[in-house]
Design an enzyme around this catalytic site. Structure first.
Site, mmCIF file in Angstrom:
data_model
loop_
_atom_site.group_PDB
_atom_site.id
_atom_site.type_symbol
_atom_site.label_atom_id
_atom_site.label_comp_id
_atom_site.label_asym_id
_atom_site.label_seq_id
_atom_site.Cartn_x
_atom_site.Cartn_y
_atom_site.Cartn_z
ATOM 1 N N ASP A 83 0.829 -1.205 0.000
ATOM 2 C CA ASP A 83 0.000 0.000 0.000
ATOM 3 C C ASP A 83 0.868 1.263 0.000
ATOM 4 O O ASP A 83 1.865 1.335 0.730
ATOM 5 C CB ASP A 83 -0.882 -0.044 1.263
ATOM 6 C CG ASP A 83 -2.049 0.907 1.201
ATOM 7 O OD1 ASP A 83 -2.562 1.170 0.097
ATOM 8 O OD2 ASP A 83 -2.465 1.400 2.273
ATOM 9 N N HIS A 84 0.469 2.235 -0.798
ATOM 10 C CA HIS A 84 1.140 3.550 -0.829
ATOM 11 C C HIS A 84 2.652 3.455 -0.950
ATOM 12 O O HIS A 84 3.382 4.102 -0.192
ATOM 13 C CB HIS A 84 0.801 4.360 0.432
ATOM 14 C CG HIS A 84 -0.598 4.895 0.420
ATOM 15 N ND1 HIS A 84 -1.024 5.866 -0.454
ATOM 16 C CD2 HIS A 84 -1.673 4.591 1.190
ATOM 17 C CE1 HIS A 84 -2.306 6.135 -0.229
ATOM 18 N NE2 HIS A 84 -2.727 5.355 0.756
ATOM 19 N N HIS A 177 -6.987 10.971 4.502
ATOM 20 C CA HIS A 177 -6.474 9.912 5.373
ATOM 21 C C HIS A 177 -6.511 10.288 6.858
ATOM 22 O O HIS A 177 -6.426 11.463 7.211
ATOM 23 C CB HIS A 177 -5.016 9.592 5.011
ATOM 24 C CG HIS A 177 -4.866 8.790 3.759
ATOM 25 N ND1 HIS A 177 -4.535 9.342 2.560
ATOM 26 C CD2 HIS A 177 -5.026 7.465 3.526
ATOM 27 C CE1 HIS A 177 -4.464 8.403 1.637
ATOM 28 N NE2 HIS A 177 -4.763 7.241 2.195
ATOM 29 N N HIS A 205 -9.702 5.612 -0.714
ATOM 30 C CA HIS A 205 -8.736 5.708 0.390
ATOM 31 C C HIS A 205 -9.328 6.573 1.494
ATOM 32 O O HIS A 205 -10.266 7.332 1.270
ATOM 33 C CB HIS A 205 -7.420 6.300 -0.115
ATOM 34 C CG HIS A 205 -6.567 5.295 -0.817
ATOM 35 N ND1 HIS A 205 -5.407 4.792 -0.268
ATOM 36 C CD2 HIS A 205 -6.722 4.678 -2.004
ATOM 37 C CE1 HIS A 205 -4.885 3.911 -1.103
ATOM 38 N NE2 HIS A 205 -5.659 3.819 -2.169
ATOM 39 N N GLY A 206 -8.768 6.433 2.698
ATOM 40 C CA GLY A 206 -9.220 7.265 3.806
ATOM 41 C C GLY A 206 -10.662 6.979 4.189
ATOM 42 O O GLY A 206 -11.391 7.868 4.628
HETATM 43 O O1 G3H Z 1 -4.395 3.165 2.254
HETATM 44 C C1 G3H Z 1 -4.944 3.116 3.364
HETATM 45 C C2 G3H Z 1 -6.207 3.779 3.612
HETATM 46 O O2 G3H Z 1 -6.455 4.778 2.706
HETATM 47 C C3 G3H Z 1 -6.601 3.967 5.037
HETATM 48 O O3 G3H Z 1 -6.953 5.283 5.387
HETATM 49 O O4 G3H Z 1 -6.507 5.256 7.829
HETATM 50 O O5 G3H Z 1 -7.908 7.004 6.809
HETATM 51 O O6 G3H Z 1 -8.750 4.663 6.933
HETATM 52 P P1 G3H Z 1 -7.565 5.560 6.820
HETATM 53 ZN ZN ZN Z 2 -4.584 5.319 1.535
#
Ligand code: G3H
Ligand code: ZN
Length: 278
Positions: A83-84, A177, A205-206
């Site tokens: 991820d990322h 996020h 995301h987020g």
């Molecule tokens: O890539 C991970 C997610 O976008 C998690 O985001 O911590 O805001 O749920 P979050």
């Molecule tokens: Zn993310």
């Protein structure tokens, strides 16, 4: 069979307007809790390890090898996803380790550099049978920058997908996020426009900042992979704090980890049920 690439399972979910839960593995216990929850509700799940998590552990290998083994033993399809990742060396390390999906995050780059790097990652990953997610239009918040106002343009997104060959695209539609309240305002119209403009599954995301109703509405409007991390960390930490307050003499970390992870497992099962097809 349980360890599968993202592309197929995400397309399958998208075709029935269901969501695919994607949860961040920070400790090995997360992977175990997420898989148990997915097995409980009989749904596929994405276990994702971020570049930040690899930095926290000092290396990508140890946490990944444990997570891959948890996935291989699962009774439901599981994607193990990087991820990322902004570091290309980490991307190639993940390919060698056996990840089945990679997110190359070039969202901080200019458009042309993001296209060039993403297309390179796609070539390498696809030749190994691994899926690639990319991001266009930065979903803020990772560095404490709250930027829910950023939006991805559907026409630019369609051109980006055509030029890179990615299997899934993360788009900016109102989330940010690391939100600890679930009140993000999603741009459902934009999600619909993006769904019509693109032929690959969309990634939110987020999602910790999105209410239950918001997540269901986003999925019906066209979102597929739903990334949640902070919300689960919040539940885990609250449970651990409560356990330690109630049991000040405890020294066995399994006791409070167990309490925290049981609550996380219940919440992941609940979220996965929420993401099911109508
Ligand atoms: O890539 C991970 C997610 O976008 C998690 O985001 O911590 O805001 O749920 P979050
Ligand atoms: Zn993310």
């Amino acid at each position: 069979m349980p360890l599968v690439p993202l592309a197929h399972v995400a397309q399958e979910r998208a075709s029935v307007r269901a969501g695919l839960g994607a949860f961040n593995v920070i400790h090995l216990e997360n992977a175990e809790a997420f898989v148990r929850a997915a097995e409980r509700v009989g749904q596929p799940v994405v276990l994702q390890i971020s570049q930040n998590a690899a930095t926290y552990h000092g290396a990508l290998g140890p946490i990944s090898l444990g997570t891959l083994e948890v996935a291989r033993r699962a009774e439901v399809p599981v994607v193990v996803h990087l991820d990322h990742a902004e570091d290309l060396d980490l991307v190639y390390e993940a390919i060698d380790l056996g990840f089945t999906s990679i997110m190359y995050d070039g969202s901080a780059l200019n458009y042309d550099d993001n296209v060039r790097n993403t297309a390179d990652v796609v070539r390498r990953a696809h030749s190994a049978g691994i899926s690639v997610e990319a991001e266009l239009g930065k979903v803020g918040g990772k560095d404490g920058v709250h930027a829910p106002g950023v939006r991805t343009d559907p026409t630019e997104a369609a051109a980006f997908v055509a030029s890179t060959g990615v299997d899934a695209l993360a788009v900016a539609v109102g989330t940010s996020h690391a939100m600890t309240t679930r009140n993000a305002a999603l741009d459902l119209e934009l999600i619909g426009a993006m769904r019509r403009a693109l032929d690959v599954p969309l990634v939110l995301h987020g999602s910790s900042g999105v209410s239950d109703e918001g997540m269901v509405a986003a999925i019906r409007a066209g979102m597929t992979k739903i990334n949640v991390s902070t919300h689960l960390n919040k539940i885990f930490t609250a449970q651990v704090r409560e356990y330690l307050d109630e049991n000040p003499a405890v020294v066995d970390s399994r006791k409070y980890f167990g309490r925290g992870m049981n609550a996380v497992q219940d919440e992941v099962a609940r979220l996965l049920s929420l993401y099911a097809a109508p």
